[in-house]
Design a protein around this motif. Structure first.
Motif, short mmCIF file in Angstrom:
data_model
loop_
_atom_site.label_atom_id
_atom_site.label_comp_id
_atom_site.label_asym_id
_atom_site.label_seq_id
_atom_site.Cartn_x
_atom_site.Cartn_y
_atom_site.Cartn_z
N PHE A 1 0.68 -1.18 -0.09
CA PHE A 1 0.09 -0.26 -0.25
C PHE A 1 0.96 1.31 0.10
CE2 PHE A 1 0.64 -1.19 4.38
CZ PHE A 1 0.91 -0.01 5.04
N ILE A 2 0.34 2.47 -0.46
CA ILE A 2 0.98 3.73 -0.46
C ILE A 2 -0.41 4.78 -0.03
CG2 ILE A 2 1.88 5.57 -1.94
CD1 ILE A 2 2.49 3.36 -4.04
N LEU A 3 0.36 5.29 0.98
CA LEU A 3 -0.68 6.40 1.82
C LEU A 3 -0.12 7.78 1.36
CD1 LEU A 3 -1.30 4.99 5.35
CD2 LEU A 3 -2.87 4.73 3.17
N LEU A 4 -0.70 8.46 0.71
CA LEU A 4 -0.42 10.02 0.42
C LEU A 4 -1.36 10.92 1.44
CD1 LEU A 4 -0.64 9.91 -3.70
CD2 LEU A 4 1.50 9.77 -1.89
N THR A 5 -2.27 10.39 1.80
CA THR A 5 -3.03 11.13 2.88
C THR A 5 -3.86 10.42 3.66
OG1 THR A 5 -4.90 12.69 2.84
CG2 THR A 5 -4.89 11.43 0.94
N THR A 6 -4.37 10.84 4.68
CA THR A 6 -5.11 9.94 5.79
C THR A 6 -6.51 9.99 5.27
OG1 THR A 6 -5.60 12.13 7.10
CG2 THR A 6 -3.69 10.29 7.71
N GLU A 7 -6.78 10.73 4.28
CA GLU A 7 -8.39 10.81 3.57
C GLU A 7 -8.55 9.46 2.97
OE1 GLU A 7 -10.83 13.13 4.08
OE2 GLU A 7 -9.40 13.50 5.75
N GLN A 8 -7.60 8.80 2.54
CA GLN A 8 -7.77 7.47 2.03
C GLN A 8 -8.66 6.57 2.80
OE1 GLN A 8 -3.34 7.85 0.11
NE2 GLN A 8 -4.19 5.78 -0.12
N LYS A 9 -8.51 6.71 3.95
CA LYS A 9 -9.27 5.57 4.64
C LYS A 9 -10.71 5.85 4.52
CE LYS A 9 -10.66 8.94 8.69
NZ LYS A 9 -10.37 9.18 10.27
N ARG A 10 -11.39 6.59 3.98
CA ARG A 10 -12.79 6.79 3.40
C ARG A 10 -12.88 6.09 1.97
NH1 ARG A 10 -11.71 11.50 6.33
NH2 ARG A 10 -13.10 11.89 8.01
N ALA A 11 -11.85 5.82 1.46
CA ALA A 11 -11.91 5.28 0.02
C ALA A 11 -12.02 3.68 0.36
CB ALA A 11 -10.63 5.52 -0.77
N PRO A 12 -12.92 3.29 -0.97
CA PRO A 12 -13.13 1.79 -1.06
C PRO A 12 -11.63 1.12 -1.32
CG PRO A 12 -13.36 2.64 -3.03
CD PRO A 12 -13.19 3.68 -2.11
N LEU A 13 -11.74 -0.22 -1.28
CA LEU A 13 -10.50 -1.24 -1.89
C LEU A 13 -11.04 -1.88 -3.00
CD1 LEU A 13 -7.84 -2.35 -1.01
CD2 LEU A 13 -9.04 -4.28 -0.06
N LEU A 14 -10.30 -1.40 -3.97
CA LEU A 14 -10.57 -2.23 -5.27
C LEU A 14 -9.64 -3.26 -5.51
CD1 LEU A 14 -10.48 0.96 -7.49
CD2 LEU A 14 -12.42 0.22 -6.64
#
Length: 442
Positions: free
Chosen positions: A73-86
């Motif tokens: 995984f690559i995290l650019l922002t903690t906002e990714q926590k609200r994104a789905p997992l494709l």
């Protein structure tokens, strides 16, 4: 699929990456993990940092998930926590990533302000040559650091500071002092602002996997049960069932307290849920007959016209609904009846989401549950539907699910399962273990 994308029902809530700074950070992390980079000027990423556009560019949709086993995984922002997992391969992946971000949000916020955080869900299994290899996945641990190793360097610096403060004559060690100054330039003052990520792991968890055609592994202590979608799959579990073995699956779920009747569940409007399931069954019947239905009034009209020719699943739900409204006796609906699994939802507990996913496969005409609990299967089946059914379902999900996802999930499935360990066992099922009935079923 264009209709689903336009309504936000597919690829929704992805994080846009268009800033040159973020793209540069993403490429550093991508190079660090895979040896590859992207030349795209913008793209979108999910909770794991996976981008379908980058996957197309690289010709590899598993570029962050080699062999579909150890998710990187690559995290650019903690906002990714609200994104789905494709491209989900294991049901444990998104909850584990979400928990990692939640439990380390202040630290990750600080780290991603200057660099990308890259990592892996390490489970010590690197390939799945056979279903039995799944049993070797006992612990899944999140390992992460920035591309410049801020976390690792901070630990090294903290160790050197301890040595500097405690070792005799360390004040006169010019090499040690020089090393501390060099590391501090990278990490900052770790005494006032510690740079450390709390470990997050899952041990001996039950899970669903997309491997081997789709497989559910339930386990507790030294017992295990596998439910497969491919009848050719065999495993070393205490019991292995195929989806067609509805009676055996029903006994397993009931004996181990994994399901409850919707109509008797606390805190939900069971009658309203049953009515909606009946509508979905009618929509499918209309599609089979080539009829165009656009609203509930037309669905009611179709039900009147079909009469006794209504599907058995519809009639079983209708009989239960009549009982709930005091207009009929309690119906006897055995586990091999088409309506049986439509009448159930998962009981509260750590396996709730996994059981609801299983129920969506056993009752696939409930398109709302299928969409919420098993998006991969929803998208596959959606592609084969007539246009009239596609339009009805997409419009329904946009109007009655998208507007309040959390509320809809709570109304259908109850509160989210607790993250804390369960209380001490109190009843017989808890005492003998969740899969205590497996031996009796064999």
């Amino acid at each position: 699929m264009k209709r689903l994308i336009e309504k936000g029902l597919m690829f929704g809530n992805l994080v846009e990456v268009s800033s040159p700074v973020l793209i540069d950070r993403y490429n550093r992390a991508l190079k660090h993990l895979t040896g590859k980079t992207t030349a795209l000027p913008d793209f979108h990423i999910d909770i794991s940092g996976y981008s379908p556009e980058v996957g197309d560019e690289l010709g590899d949709q598993l570029y962050l998930n080699p062999n579909g086993v150890n998710r990187q995984f690559i995290l650019l922002t903690t906002e990714q926590k609200r994104a789905p997992l494709l491209g989900e391969k294991f049901s444990t992946t998104r909850p584990l990533l979400r928990r990692f971000i939640d439990e380390n949000e202040p630290q990750l916020f600080a780290l991603t302000a200057q660099d990308a955080v890259a990592g892996e869900l390490d489970n010590s299994v690197f390939e799945l040559g056979s279903p039995d290899r799944l049993f070797d996945i006992r612990r899944i641990e999140v390992r992460a650091d920035t591309t410049r190793s801020h976390v690792a360097n901070a630990q090294v610096l903290a160790d050197k500071i301890t040595r500097f403060q405690t070792a005799p004559d360390a004040w006169f060690d010019d090499v040690l002092i020089a090393e501390m100054i060099a590391l501090a330039r990278e990490t900052g003052d770790v005494t006032r602002n510690p740079v450390a990520l709390s470990p997050v792991a899952a041990e001996d968890a039950s899970f669903w996997t997309a491997h081997f055609g789709g497989l559910y592994l339930f386990r507790a202590e030294d017992k295990s049960v596998v439910i497969t979608t491919d009848p050719e799959v065999t495993t070393k579990a205490d019991a292995t069932y195929h989806l067609d073995q509805r009676n055996a699956i029903a006994r397993f779920l009931d004996a181990n307290g994994l399901v409850e009747p919707i109509i008797k569940a606390r805190g939900v409007n069971g009658a309203a849920i049953l009515r909606q399931k009946m509508d979905f069954i009618l929509v499918d019947a209309a599609a089979e007959l080539g009829r165009d239905v656009r609203d509930r009034r037309q669905l009611r009209s179709l039900a009147q016209q079909l009469g006794e020719a209504l599907p058995d699943a519809y009639q079983g739900l209708a009989a239960t609904l009549r009982w709930a409204e005091g207009a009929g006796p309690w119906p006897r609906i055995p586990s091999d009846h088409p309506a049986y699994f439509y009448l159930l939802r998962a009981a509260s507990g750590p396996n709730r989401d996994m059981v609801n996913r299983l129920l969506s496969e056993l009752a696939p005409l409930d398109v709302r549950q299928l969409f919420i609990c098993h998006k991969q299967l929803f998208y596959r089946t959606y592609a084969g539907w007539p246009e009239t059914k596609k339009a009805f379902v997409a419009n329904f999900l946009e109007a009655e699910y998208q507007v309040d996802k959390a509320g809809a999930r709570a109304a259908l499935f109850g509160d989210e399962p607790a993250m804390e360990p369960a209380d001490e066992p109190e009843d017989l099922i808890d005492i003998v273990g969740p899969w205590g009935a497996v031996r009796r079923m064999r």
